[in-house]
Scaffold this active site. Sequence first.
Site, PDB file in Angstrom:
ATOM      1  N   LEU A   1      44.330   4.318 -53.743  1.00 47.34           N
ATOM      2  CA  LEU A   1      45.547   4.297 -54.562  1.00 47.34           C
ATOM      3  C   LEU A   1      45.816   2.924 -55.182  1.00 47.34           C
ATOM      4  O   LEU A   1      46.798   2.757 -55.923  1.00 47.34           O
ATOM      5  CB  LEU A   1      46.773   4.742 -53.743  1.00 47.34           C
ATOM      6  N   GLY A   2      44.960   1.957 -54.892  1.00 46.77           N
ATOM      7  CA  GLY A   2      45.137   0.632 -55.481  1.00 46.77           C
ATOM      8  C   GLY A   2      46.524   0.082 -55.197  1.00 46.77           C
ATOM      9  O   GLY A   2      47.066   0.270 -54.098  1.00 46.77           O
TER      10      GLY A   2
ATOM     11  N   GLU B   1      50.907   7.064 -25.971  1.00 47.41           N
ATOM     12  CA  GLU B   1      50.283   8.186 -25.255  1.00 47.41           C
ATOM     13  C   GLU B   1      48.867   7.844 -24.811  1.00 47.41           C
ATOM     14  O   GLU B   1      47.973   8.682 -24.844  1.00 47.41           O
ATOM     15  CB  GLU B   1      50.237   9.429 -26.156  1.00 47.41           C
TER      16      GLU B   1
ATOM     17  N   ARG C   1      43.989   9.361 -62.142  1.00 46.30           N
ATOM     18  CA  ARG C   1      43.994   7.918 -62.469  1.00 46.30           C
ATOM     19  C   ARG C   1      42.705   7.532 -63.213  1.00 46.30           C
ATOM     20  O   ARG C   1      41.599   7.765 -62.715  1.00 46.30           O
ATOM     21  CB  ARG C   1      44.095   7.111 -61.161  1.00 46.30           C
TER      22      ARG C   1
ATOM     23  N   ARG D   1      57.268  14.325 -36.054  1.00 42.90           N
ATOM     24  CA  ARG D   1      56.448  14.964 -35.018  1.00 42.90           C
ATOM     25  C   ARG D   1      56.727  14.328 -33.647  1.00 42.90           C
ATOM     26  O   ARG D   1      56.748  15.021 -32.619  1.00 42.90           O
ATOM     27  CB  ARG D   1      54.959  14.877 -35.388  1.00 42.90           C
ATOM     28  N   SER D   2      56.989  13.020 -33.617  1.00 38.57           N
ATOM     29  CA  SER D   2      57.285  12.353 -32.347  1.00 38.57           C
ATOM     30  C   SER D   2      58.575  12.894 -31.740  1.00 38.57           C
ATOM     31  O   SER D   2      58.659  13.111 -30.531  1.00 38.57           O
ATOM     32  CB  SER D   2      57.431  10.838 -32.538  1.00 38.57           C
TER      33      SER D   2
ATOM     34  N   ALA E   1      51.680  16.122 -24.337  1.00 34.92           N
ATOM     35  CA  ALA E   1      52.062  15.491 -25.598  1.00 34.92           C
ATOM     36  C   ALA E   1      50.824  15.026 -26.364  1.00 34.92           C
ATOM     37  O   ALA E   1      50.768  15.121 -27.595  1.00 34.92           O
ATOM     38  CB  ALA E   1      52.997  14.327 -25.337  1.00 34.92           C
TER      39      ALA E   1
ATOM     40  N   PRO F   1      58.659  -2.887 -19.834  1.00 37.32           N
ATOM     41  CA  PRO F   1      58.247  -4.076 -20.591  1.00 37.32           C
ATOM     42  C   PRO F   1      56.922  -4.662 -20.071  1.00 37.32           C
ATOM     43  O   PRO F   1      56.083  -5.095 -20.864  1.00 37.32           O
ATOM     44  CB  PRO F   1      59.407  -5.056 -20.371  1.00 37.32           C
TER      45      PRO F   1
ATOM     46  N   THR G   1      61.044   6.698 -27.217  1.00 35.47           N
ATOM     47  CA  THR G   1      61.363   7.516 -28.390  1.00 35.47           C
ATOM     48  C   THR G   1      62.602   8.370 -28.108  1.00 35.47           C
ATOM     49  O   THR G   1      62.737   8.920 -27.013  1.00 35.47           O
ATOM     50  CB  THR G   1      60.157   8.426 -28.725  1.00 35.47           C
TER      51      THR G   1
HETATM   52  C1  LIG Z   1      56.667   3.706 -31.347  1.00 35.67           C
HETATM   53  C2  LIG Z   1      56.385   3.893 -29.891  1.00 35.67           C
HETATM   54  C3  LIG Z   1      56.994   4.932 -29.190  1.00 35.67           C
HETATM   55  C4  LIG Z   1      56.767   5.090 -27.818  1.00 35.67           C
HETATM   56  N1  LIG Z   1      57.424   6.087 -27.122  1.00 35.67           N
HETATM   57  C5  LIG Z   1      57.352   6.116 -25.762  1.00 35.67           C
HETATM   58  C6  LIG Z   1      58.149   7.035 -25.001  1.00 35.67           C
HETATM   59  O1  LIG Z   1      58.878   7.866 -25.554  1.00 35.67           O
HETATM   60  N2  LIG Z   1      58.104   6.966 -23.643  1.00 35.67           N
HETATM   61  C7  LIG Z   1      57.310   6.071 -22.983  1.00 35.67           C
HETATM   62  O2  LIG Z   1      57.331   6.060 -21.753  1.00 35.67           O
HETATM   63  N3  LIG Z   1      56.518   5.186 -23.681  1.00 35.67           N
HETATM   64  C8  LIG Z   1      56.538   5.198 -25.041  1.00 35.67           C
HETATM   65  N4  LIG Z   1      55.752   4.304 -25.768  1.00 35.67           N
HETATM   66  C9  LIG Z   1      54.954   3.317 -25.032  1.00 35.67           C
HETATM   67  C10 LIG Z   1      53.460   3.473 -25.185  1.00 35.67           C
HETATM   68  O3  LIG Z   1      53.013   4.578 -24.452  1.00 35.67           O
HETATM   69  C11 LIG Z   1      52.814   2.151 -24.762  1.00 35.67           C
HETATM   70  O4  LIG Z   1      53.063   1.235 -25.804  1.00 35.67           O
HETATM   71  C12 LIG Z   1      51.325   2.264 -24.511  1.00 35.67           C
HETATM   72  O5  LIG Z   1      51.070   3.000 -23.345  1.00 35.67           O
HETATM   73  C13 LIG Z   1      50.654   0.887 -24.370  1.00 35.67           C
HETATM   74  O6  LIG Z   1      51.353   0.085 -23.506  1.00 35.67           O
HETATM   75  P1  LIG Z   1      51.741  -1.423 -23.940  1.00 35.67           P
HETATM   76  O7  LIG Z   1      52.389  -1.346 -25.261  1.00 35.67           O
HETATM   77  O8  LIG Z   1      52.495  -2.033 -22.815  1.00 35.67           O
HETATM   78  O9  LIG Z   1      50.357  -2.144 -24.144  1.00 35.67           O
HETATM   79  P2  LIG Z   1      49.434  -2.796 -22.991  1.00 35.67           P
HETATM   80  O10 LIG Z   1      49.233  -1.834 -21.883  1.00 35.67           O
HETATM   81  O11 LIG Z   1      49.963  -4.154 -22.670  1.00 35.67           O
HETATM   82  O12 LIG Z   1      48.062  -2.939 -23.788  1.00 35.67           O
HETATM   83  C14 LIG Z   1      47.816  -3.986 -24.741  1.00 35.67           C
HETATM   84  C15 LIG Z   1      46.343  -3.917 -25.136  1.00 35.67           C
HETATM   85  O13 LIG Z   1      45.522  -4.127 -23.965  1.00 35.67           O
HETATM   86  C16 LIG Z   1      44.614  -3.039 -23.843  1.00 35.67           C
HETATM   87  N5  LIG Z   1      44.349  -2.768 -22.425  1.00 35.67           N
HETATM   88  C17 LIG Z   1      45.254  -2.592 -21.430  1.00 35.67           C
HETATM   89  N6  LIG Z   1      44.628  -2.320 -20.268  1.00 35.67           N
HETATM   90  C18 LIG Z   1      43.306  -2.315 -20.549  1.00 35.67           C
HETATM   91  C19 LIG Z   1      42.120  -2.083 -19.787  1.00 35.67           C
HETATM   92  N7  LIG Z   1      42.179  -1.772 -18.484  1.00 35.67           N
HETATM   93  N8  LIG Z   1      40.922  -2.176 -20.407  1.00 35.67           N
HETATM   94  C20 LIG Z   1      40.840  -2.456 -21.738  1.00 35.67           C
HETATM   95  N9  LIG Z   1      41.913  -2.674 -22.516  1.00 35.67           N
HETATM   96  C21 LIG Z   1      43.124  -2.604 -21.926  1.00 35.67           C
HETATM   97  C22 LIG Z   1      45.302  -1.873 -24.517  1.00 35.67           C
HETATM   98  O14 LIG Z   1      44.379  -0.852 -24.872  1.00 35.67           O
HETATM   99  C23 LIG Z   1      45.949  -2.552 -25.708  1.00 35.67           C
HETATM  100  O15 LIG Z   1      45.006  -2.715 -26.730  1.00 35.67           O
HETATM  101  C24 LIG Z   1      55.908   4.187 -27.150  1.00 35.67           C
HETATM  102  C25 LIG Z   1      55.284   3.163 -27.882  1.00 35.67           C
HETATM  103  C26 LIG Z   1      55.509   3.013 -29.224  1.00 35.67           C
HETATM  104  C27 LIG Z   1      54.824   1.888 -29.975  1.00 35.67           C
END
Ligand SMILES: Cc1cc2nc3c(=O)[nH]c(=O)nc-3n(C[C@H](O)[C@H](O)[C@H](O)COP(=O)(O)OP(=O)(O)OC[C@H]3O[C@@H](n4cnc5c(N)ncnc54)[C@H](O)[C@@H]3O)c2cc1C
Length: 386
Positions: free
Chosen positions: A340-341, A365, A270, A92-93, A244, A136, A166
């Site tokens: 499902l244990g 998202e 089961r 789906r992604s 999305a 990052p 993705t």
């Molecule tokens: C498998 C996968 C596929 C992805 N695909 C894409 C893609 O195709 N394109 C793309 O651009 N991105 C993509 N992403 C990125 C994704 O959108 C981000 O991981 C997401 O937005 C969170 O950002 P971060 O991982 O930097 O976490 P952070 O923003 O660092 O957050 C870490 C934690 O802090 C919390 N937090 C942050 N700010 C606050 C706040 N103000 N108040 C309270 N809590 C807060 C968050 O909720 C979270 O629990 C993907 C991620 C994954 C894991």
Amino acid sequence: MTPFELFDIDHLLSEEERAIRDVVRDYVERRIKPEVGDWFETGEIPARELARELGELGVLGMHLQGYGCQGTSAVAYGLACLELEAGDSGIRSLVSVQGSLAMYAIHAFGSEEQKQQWLPGMAAGELIGCFGLTEPDFGSNPAGMLTNAKRDGGDWVLNGTKMWITNGNVADVAVVWARTDEGIRGFVVPTDTPGFTANPIHKKLSLRASVTSELVLEDVRLPADAVLPEVTGLRGPLSCLNEARFGIVFGTLGAARDCLQTAIDYSVSREQFDKPIAGFQLTQKKLADMSLELGKGMLLALHLGRLKDEHLIRPEQVSVGKLNNAREALAIARECRGILGGNGITLEYPVIRHMNNLESVYTYEGTNEMHTLVVGQALTGIAAYR
Ligand SMILES: Cc1cc2nc3c(=O)[nH]c(=O)nc-3n(C[C@H](O)[C@H](O)[C@H](O)COP(=O)(O)OP(=O)(O)OC[C@H]3O[C@@H](n4cnc5c(N)ncnc54)[C@H](O)[C@@H]3O)c2cc1C
């Protein structure tokens, strides 16, 4: 009786919507379910092959008009997402990123030339797209992005790093969001442009049947017409994400439905203490509670879908759907895993795969917390995330 039959969900769907759903369900049963456990285990998917098949199926950019797209309703698109995610969130992604992020960005904000150049091939699955917003150091707060695009004569030169992208390694085209002197702009970047590199992200324990990459842009030189002309500012990427997320509102229910049906079937066959575990009241309470959440989630998704088809849906309503359905789907997957244990921990059953996948869906998202704060802001007028 299935949980959706309990709610008579079919009664709320048109004949055309049921037909589209059935075609996608059939594809998932035949093509995805028999193989996806192996793809998940090895962390490799035949992405090109699948993209072509999904193009033939008509689900890539299916809710967009023209340029080889099907122009279906939002509800039909949602139902397709649900069936695809009943197979695997990774599949789906692939479809969501292609249709709702990369294609939607070009469709909504691109020039006529950009649309003609990219959309028909993407709708057919001949070309794969990715969408680079996250970095990052900037995930939940993309406004801080460091990736930049500078004018050099008639060209643009892009530098920066995108993370968690993705489809990154299999993409022919990347929609990359970058800071410019005019604000944040979107760029259509052919991935064979010198200076563009995609590095696969390994060691994932979630969405293993999906390609996830880091994009590195080092002096990527693009012509003046590579910019998406119709949008400036964060509104561009955020409106793509809204599209999305809508798919996720439905999609998560597919993963949850597959877990719940697996748990119901398992619990009936089961036996422990000389009777089916489905005969224990504790098990029935779990199954009943999960069915209520699944059915309520579906009613919410359909309501939001109908609003979207009438062009009435608001972003905070999409947040309501993403927040609720991702959270409840994950809770259902975890509960089913327990039913499902020991068998629940293997790839012989789909449950722990869905459960692990939903951890990503819970985060991407817009995280659970960010959508909570969007709803909080809608209720109070106060933006608590800043
Ligand atoms: C498998 C996968 C596929 C992805 N695909 C894409 C893609 O195709 N394109 C793309 O651009 N991105 C993509 N992403 C990125 C994704 O959108 C981000 O991981 C997401 O937005 C969170 O950002 P971060 O991982 O930097 O976490 P952070 O923003 O660092 O957050 C870490 C934690 O802090 C919390 N937090 C942050 N700010 C606050 C706040 N103000 N108040 C309270 N809590 C807060 C968050 O909720 C979270 O629990 C993907 C991620 C994954 C894991």
